[in-house]
Design a protein around this motif. Sequence first.
Motif, PDB file in Angstrom:
ATOM      1  N   GLU A 121      32.347   7.941  46.067  1.00 24.11           N
ATOM      2  CA  GLU A 121      32.081   9.377  46.187  1.00 24.11           C
ATOM      3  C   GLU A 121      33.194  10.051  46.978  1.00 24.11           C
ATOM      4  OE1 GLU A 121      28.320   9.797  48.126  1.00 24.11           O
ATOM      5  OE2 GLU A 121      27.270   8.574  46.644  1.00 24.11           O
ATOM      6  N   GLU A 122      33.368  11.359  46.704  1.00 21.28           N
ATOM      7  CA  GLU A 122      34.317  12.128  47.516  1.00 21.28           C
ATOM      8  C   GLU A 122      33.746  12.319  48.905  1.00 21.28           C
ATOM      9  OE1 GLU A 122      36.008  15.756  46.114  1.00 21.28           O
ATOM     10  OE2 GLU A 122      36.166  14.991  44.067  1.00 21.28           O
ATOM     11  N   TRP A 123      34.642  12.420  49.872  1.00 23.67           N
ATOM     12  CA  TRP A 123      34.222  12.581  51.256  1.00 23.67           C
ATOM     13  C   TRP A 123      34.371  14.036  51.655  1.00 23.67           C
ATOM     14  CZ3 TRP A 123      36.954   9.911  55.995  1.00 23.67           C
ATOM     15  CH2 TRP A 123      36.129  10.015  57.121  1.00 23.67           C
ATOM     16  N   ASP A 124      33.274  14.670  51.931  1.00 25.00           N
ATOM     17  CA  ASP A 124      33.285  16.026  52.456  1.00 25.00           C
ATOM     18  C   ASP A 124      33.169  15.898  53.959  1.00 25.00           C
ATOM     19  OD1 ASP A 124      33.228  18.776  52.671  1.00 25.00           O
ATOM     20  OD2 ASP A 124      31.052  18.872  52.412  1.00 25.00           O
ATOM     21  N   ARG A 125      34.299  15.718  54.612  1.00 26.46           N
ATOM     22  CA  ARG A 125      34.289  15.316  56.009  1.00 26.46           C
ATOM     23  C   ARG A 125      34.685  16.422  56.960  1.00 26.46           C
ATOM     24  NH1 ARG A 125      39.766  13.503  58.108  1.00 26.46           N
ATOM     25  NH2 ARG A 125      41.160  13.688  56.350  1.00 26.46           N
ATOM     26  N   ASP A 126      34.188  16.271  58.143  1.00 28.00           N
ATOM     27  CA  ASP A 126      34.624  17.056  59.281  1.00 28.00           C
ATOM     28  C   ASP A 126      34.965  16.063  60.377  1.00 28.00           C
ATOM     29  OD1 ASP A 126      34.316  19.724  58.362  1.00 28.00           O
ATOM     30  OD2 ASP A 126      32.146  19.558  58.649  1.00 28.00           O
ATOM     31  N   THR A 127      36.003  16.362  61.109  1.00 25.59           N
ATOM     32  CA  THR A 127      36.357  15.542  62.263  1.00 25.59           C
ATOM     33  C   THR A 127      36.193  16.403  63.509  1.00 25.59           C
ATOM     34  OG1 THR A 127      38.678  16.144  61.906  1.00 25.59           O
ATOM     35  CG2 THR A 127      37.958  13.997  61.051  1.00 25.59           C
ATOM     36  N   ARG A 128      36.162  15.743  64.621  1.00 25.16           N
ATOM     37  CA  ARG A 128      35.975  16.463  65.874  1.00 25.16           C
ATOM     38  C   ARG A 128      37.075  17.507  66.096  1.00 25.16           C
ATOM     39  NH1 ARG A 128      35.599  13.931  71.970  1.00 25.16           N
ATOM     40  NH2 ARG A 128      35.239  15.916  72.976  1.00 25.16           N
ATOM     41  N   TYR A 129      38.297  17.149  65.757  1.00 24.68           N
ATOM     42  CA  TYR A 129      39.438  18.054  65.910  1.00 24.68           C
ATOM     43  C   TYR A 129      39.970  18.417  64.534  1.00 24.68           C
ATOM     44  CZ  TYR A 129      39.316  16.508  70.722  1.00 24.68           C
ATOM     45  OH  TYR A 129      38.913  16.235  71.997  1.00 24.68           O
ATOM     46  N   SER A 130      40.275  19.673  64.357  1.00 21.26           N
ATOM     47  CA  SER A 130      40.888  20.118  63.110  1.00 21.26           C
ATOM     48  C   SER A 130      42.389  19.842  63.188  1.00 21.26           C
ATOM     49  CB  SER A 130      40.656  21.611  62.899  1.00 21.26           C
ATOM     50  OG  SER A 130      41.408  22.070  61.788  1.00 21.26           O
ATOM     51  N   TYR A 131      42.948  19.356  62.104  1.00 21.97           N
ATOM     52  CA  TYR A 131      44.390  19.142  62.109  1.00 21.97           C
ATOM     53  C   TYR A 131      45.142  20.292  61.448  1.00 21.97           C
ATOM     54  CZ  TYR A 131      43.563  17.069  57.421  1.00 21.97           C
ATOM     55  OH  TYR A 131      43.191  16.831  56.129  1.00 21.97           O
ATOM     56  N   GLU A 132      44.410  21.292  60.983  1.00 22.86           N
ATOM     57  CA  GLU A 132      45.077  22.434  60.358  1.00 22.86           C
ATOM     58  C   GLU A 132      45.983  23.126  61.380  1.00 22.86           C
ATOM     59  OE1 GLU A 132      45.175  23.031  57.209  1.00 22.86           O
ATOM     60  OE2 GLU A 132      43.631  21.550  56.704  1.00 22.86           O
ATOM     61  N   SER A 133      47.082  23.637  60.908  1.00 22.87           N
ATOM     62  CA  SER A 133      48.051  24.292  61.784  1.00 22.87           C
ATOM     63  C   SER A 133      47.432  25.476  62.503  1.00 22.87           C
ATOM     64  CB  SER A 133      49.264  24.753  60.971  1.00 22.87           C
ATOM     65  OG  SER A 133      49.939  23.628  60.442  1.00 22.87           O
ATOM     66  N   ARG A 134      47.737  25.559  63.775  1.00 28.17           N
ATOM     67  CA  ARG A 134      47.283  26.603  64.692  1.00 28.17           C
ATOM     68  C   ARG A 134      45.788  26.521  65.027  1.00 28.17           C
ATOM     69  NH1 ARG A 134      51.024  31.112  65.511  1.00 28.17           N
ATOM     70  NH2 ARG A 134      52.950  30.551  64.465  1.00 28.17           N
ATOM     71  N   SER A 135      45.165  25.380  64.786  1.00 35.38           N
ATOM     72  CA  SER A 135      43.757  25.221  65.170  1.00 35.38           C
ATOM     73  C   SER A 135      43.618  24.864  66.653  1.00 35.38           C
ATOM     74  CB  SER A 135      43.066  24.160  64.310  1.00 35.38           C
ATOM     75  OG  SER A 135      43.667  22.894  64.505  1.00 35.38           O
TER      76      SER A 135
END
Length: 142
Positions: A121-135
């Motif tokens: 299955e695809e993983w619809d994940r969230d992590t404790r820290y966002s790695y998106e730029s400027r997060s």
Amino acid sequence: MNEDAFWQLIEDCRAAEPDPDAELLAATLTEWLAQSPLSLVIGFAEQLSWALYRLDRKEYGHDLSGDAFLYTRAAVVAAGRTEFDSVLHDPPAFTPYATDLIWAEHLLYTPDRAYERITGEEWDRDTRYSYESRSNTEGWAD
């Protein structure tokens, strides 16, 4: 997976291939993680997010677009712990990654691909820290 295990896995996978590029490193990591318990895949995702979050600071930005900055930070992580620590403690060490546009986009998808291979299955994940730029708002504060 703790931070030491994360970096050791990156080093082990880097050593498995002579001079791996980021795509080959990501494939090697995915293969290893796909043969591991799901808890290690989740731990890897958390540690990867944490490492990328720590590099999400204005002194590294170099006027890169959000995606370019993310992929460049991923390249620092793909280079291993020694390089990561060097860049983290000496921001000018990030400059070659930014000016030469050294990217490791494939590393970002490693835990997702391993998860899908394990679960189907695809993983619809969230992590404790966002790695998106400027997060990392603290890293971008004036």
